[in-house]
Design a protein around this motif. Structure first.
Motif, mmCIF file in Angstrom:
data_model
loop_
_atom_site.group_PDB
_atom_site.id
_atom_site.type_symbol
_atom_site.label_atom_id
_atom_site.label_comp_id
_atom_site.label_asym_id
_atom_site.label_seq_id
_atom_site.Cartn_x
_atom_site.Cartn_y
_atom_site.Cartn_z
ATOM 1 N N ARG A 29 -32.421 96.342 -11.383
ATOM 2 C CA ARG A 29 -31.474 95.490 -12.109
ATOM 3 C C ARG A 29 -30.855 94.520 -11.108
ATOM 4 N NH1 ARG A 29 -29.437 96.147 -17.047
ATOM 5 N NH2 ARG A 29 -30.020 98.345 -17.063
ATOM 6 N N ILE A 30 -30.959 93.237 -11.407
ATOM 7 C CA ILE A 30 -30.393 92.198 -10.546
ATOM 8 C C ILE A 30 -28.870 92.314 -10.575
ATOM 9 C CG2 ILE A 30 -30.100 89.716 -10.241
ATOM 10 C CD1 ILE A 30 -32.879 89.316 -11.321
ATOM 11 N N TRP A 31 -28.266 92.244 -9.415
ATOM 12 C CA TRP A 31 -26.810 92.320 -9.334
ATOM 13 C C TRP A 31 -26.176 91.078 -9.935
ATOM 14 C CZ3 TRP A 31 -23.898 95.278 -5.184
ATOM 15 C CH2 TRP A 31 -24.482 96.508 -4.991
ATOM 16 N N ARG A 32 -24.946 91.255 -10.427
ATOM 17 C CA ARG A 32 -24.212 90.135 -11.009
ATOM 18 C C ARG A 32 -23.992 89.067 -9.936
ATOM 19 N NH1 ARG A 32 -20.612 86.779 -11.558
ATOM 20 N NH2 ARG A 32 -19.706 87.335 -9.568
ATOM 21 N N MET A 38 -21.366 76.954 -9.336
ATOM 22 C CA MET A 38 -20.480 77.205 -10.470
ATOM 23 C C MET A 38 -19.026 77.349 -10.014
ATOM 24 S SD MET A 38 -20.245 77.243 -13.691
ATOM 25 C CE MET A 38 -21.963 77.264 -14.116
ATOM 26 N N ARG A 39 -18.785 77.970 -8.876
ATOM 27 C CA ARG A 39 -17.405 78.131 -8.405
ATOM 28 C C ARG A 39 -16.773 76.799 -8.063
ATOM 29 N NH1 ARG A 39 -16.744 83.656 -4.940
ATOM 30 N NH2 ARG A 39 -17.477 85.015 -6.587
ATOM 31 N N PRO A 43 -13.402 76.633 -10.601
ATOM 32 C CA PRO A 43 -12.828 77.559 -9.624
ATOM 33 C C PRO A 43 -11.959 78.668 -10.229
ATOM 34 C CG PRO A 43 -11.712 75.443 -9.539
ATOM 35 C CD PRO A 43 -12.880 75.286 -10.463
ATOM 36 N N ASP A 44 -11.437 78.464 -11.424
ATOM 37 C CA ASP A 44 -10.545 79.453 -12.043
ATOM 38 C C ASP A 44 -11.252 80.377 -13.020
ATOM 39 O OD1 ASP A 44 -8.426 78.353 -10.634
ATOM 40 O OD2 ASP A 44 -7.958 76.917 -12.215
ATOM 41 N N GLU A 45 -12.572 80.274 -13.140
ATOM 42 C CA GLU A 45 -13.315 81.086 -14.099
ATOM 43 C C GLU A 45 -14.410 81.877 -13.396
ATOM 44 O OE1 GLU A 45 -14.713 78.918 -17.501
ATOM 45 O OE2 GLU A 45 -13.104 77.463 -17.293
ATOM 46 N N LEU A 46 -14.693 83.049 -13.941
ATOM 47 C CA LEU A 46 -15.797 83.860 -13.451
ATOM 48 C C LEU A 46 -16.926 83.731 -14.467
ATOM 49 C CD1 LEU A 46 -16.919 85.895 -11.419
ATOM 50 C CD2 LEU A 46 -15.922 87.699 -12.819
ATOM 51 N N ILE A 47 -17.947 83.009 -14.096
ATOM 52 C CA ILE A 47 -19.077 82.770 -14.993
ATOM 53 C C ILE A 47 -20.328 83.315 -14.331
ATOM 54 C CG2 ILE A 47 -20.452 81.022 -16.187
ATOM 55 C CD1 ILE A 47 -17.933 79.246 -16.160
#
Length: 88
Positions: A29-32, A38-39, A43-47
């Motif tokens: 399983r590929i890690w998140r 994207m950052r 910068p204020d979101e975790l996508i």
């Protein structure tokens, strides 16, 4: 400590660590992970990347875990000091 193999994410094509999947010897399983840049854009979101947590084929031989040789020691005959019960 064992290093996880890196595989190419099917979405962003980055090389990401993949952990073993229980019961499937050649699958991982590929890690998140975040999509590229994207950052910087959010910068204020975790996508997460759409390929995060995908199950993929692992490279052959990459998940072989090293086995440490156990040192054989002569038994002392007194296992009570270690809390182990004496079996008859």
């Amino acid at each position: 400590m064992t290093k996880l193999p890196r595989v190419e994410c099917p979405e962003c094509e980055r090389h990401i660590a993949a952990g073993p999947v229980s019961g499937k010897l050649h699958k991982g399983r590929i890690w998140r992970h975040d999509p590229p840049d994207m950052r910087a854009k959010h910068p204020d979101e975790l996508i997460s990347c759409a390929g995060s947590l995908e199950i993929v084929d692992l490279p052959v031989g990459q998940m072989a875990l090293p086995i440490d040789e156990l040192e054989e020691t002569a038994p002392t005959g007194d296992d009570s000091a270690h809390g182990a019960p004496t079996l008859f």
